[in-house]
Design a protein around this motif. Structure first.
Motif, short mmCIF file in Angstrom:
data_model
loop_
_atom_site.label_atom_id
_atom_site.label_comp_id
_atom_site.label_asym_id
_atom_site.label_seq_id
_atom_site.Cartn_x
_atom_site.Cartn_y
_atom_site.Cartn_z
N UNK A 1 1.27 -1.08 -0.31
CA UNK A 1 0.52 -0.18 0.07
C UNK A 1 0.33 1.63 -0.13
N UNK A 2 2.04 0.98 0.96
CA UNK A 2 2.93 2.24 0.81
C UNK A 2 3.90 2.33 0.09
N UNK A 3 4.29 1.49 -1.29
CA UNK A 3 4.27 1.78 -2.58
C UNK A 3 6.62 0.30 -2.08
N UNK A 4 6.61 0.57 -0.76
CA UNK A 4 7.52 -0.28 -0.24
C UNK A 4 8.70 -1.74 -0.48
N UNK A 5 7.28 -2.27 -1.16
CA UNK A 5 7.73 -3.30 -1.25
C UNK A 5 6.66 -4.15 -2.57
N UNK A 6 6.65 -5.26 -3.53
CA UNK A 6 5.72 -5.19 -3.54
C UNK A 6 5.67 -7.08 -4.15
N UNK A 7 4.76 -7.73 -4.77
CA UNK A 7 4.28 -8.82 -4.85
C UNK A 7 4.14 -9.55 -5.91
N UNK A 8 4.68 -10.27 -6.07
CA UNK A 8 4.05 -11.10 -8.05
C UNK A 8 4.07 -11.99 -8.18
N UNK A 9 3.70 -12.53 -9.38
CA UNK A 9 3.41 -14.16 -9.29
C UNK A 9 4.77 -14.08 -9.09
N UNK A 10 5.13 -15.68 -9.51
CA UNK A 10 6.45 -16.42 -9.98
C UNK A 10 6.05 -16.97 -11.27
N UNK A 11 7.26 -16.80 -12.22
CA UNK A 11 6.67 -16.93 -14.01
C UNK A 11 7.07 -18.42 -13.71
N UNK A 12 7.77 -18.98 -12.65
CA UNK A 12 8.20 -20.43 -12.87
C UNK A 12 6.85 -21.10 -12.91
N UNK A 13 6.37 -20.37 -11.81
CA UNK A 13 5.71 -21.16 -10.70
C UNK A 13 3.89 -20.60 -10.15
N UNK B 1 10.36 -2.33 -2.93
CA UNK B 1 11.17 -1.32 -4.00
C UNK B 1 12.04 -0.52 -3.83
N UNK B 2 12.14 0.40 -4.40
CA UNK B 2 13.09 1.62 -4.34
C UNK B 2 13.13 2.31 -3.82
N UNK B 3 11.60 2.50 -3.29
CA UNK B 3 10.72 3.37 -1.94
C UNK B 3 11.03 2.86 -0.44
N UNK B 4 11.52 1.50 -0.66
CA UNK B 4 11.15 1.18 0.33
C UNK B 4 13.18 0.49 1.05
N UNK B 5 13.27 0.99 0.03
CA UNK B 5 14.98 0.89 -0.20
C UNK B 5 15.51 2.67 0.61
N UNK B 6 15.24 3.77 0.36
CA UNK B 6 15.29 4.36 0.72
C UNK B 6 14.66 4.44 2.30
N UNK B 7 13.52 4.08 2.18
CA UNK B 7 12.64 4.04 4.04
C UNK B 7 13.48 3.18 4.24
N UNK B 8 14.60 2.34 4.13
CA UNK B 8 15.06 1.24 5.05
C UNK B 8 16.34 2.35 5.22
#
Length: 154
Positions: free
Chosen positions: A81-93, A102-109
């Protein structure tokens, strides 16, 4: 035997109570310091783990953090929601989700790390580097779960 004859240790002589007291104080200070980022300690630990390990399957992250799957879903919902991480389907499974900071997550970290460093500087001001290393080693060996040989985080 009378109650007055029983010698009882003072509360702060009990190591578990002393640890609980310091843990509570430390937790409050960390929560306050993280307030500048809007994150809780669990959010921060999740981002720190993603930064250290890189993108990973959601199930692997659950195991690494030692949290219930529903707890991680809630944490990831907040981070997404805050743009700090994202989930995506694994193309292999397609049944698996890959979690990535995310990049914003790295800045927040970076801000999280600065906040934690400030709290730790204050908490451990009276300890030298060797004492801090020794404390870390000892705390890492404390058994916090029935099947846990020691605690390494959270």
């Amino acid at each position: 035997m009378r109650v007055e004859d029983v010698e009882s240790p003072r509360a702060m002589d009990r190591l578990g109570l002393l640890l609980a007291r310091h843990g509570g104080i430390t937790n409050e200070r960390i929560r306050h310091a993280l307030g500048v980022t809007g994150l809780t300690p669990r959010h921060a630990v999740t981002l720190m783990h993603l930064a250290e390990s890189g993108p990973m399957g959601q199930q692997v992250l659950i195991e690494a953090l030692g949290v219930d799957p529903s707890v991680l879903v809630s944490i990831l919902n907040d981070l997404e929601r805050d743009g700090l991480a994202e989930r995506r389907r694994d193309p292999a499974d397609r049944r698996r989700h890959i979690v990535e900071m995310t990049t914003a997550g790295a800045r927040t970290l970076t801000r999280v790390e600065q906040a934690l460093e400030a709290v730790e500087r204050e908490l451990f001001a009276d300890l030298d580097d060797d004492e801090i290393a020794q404390l870390h080693r000892l705390l890492s060996r404390i058994k916090t779960a029935p099947d846990d040989p020691g605690c390494t985080e959270d």
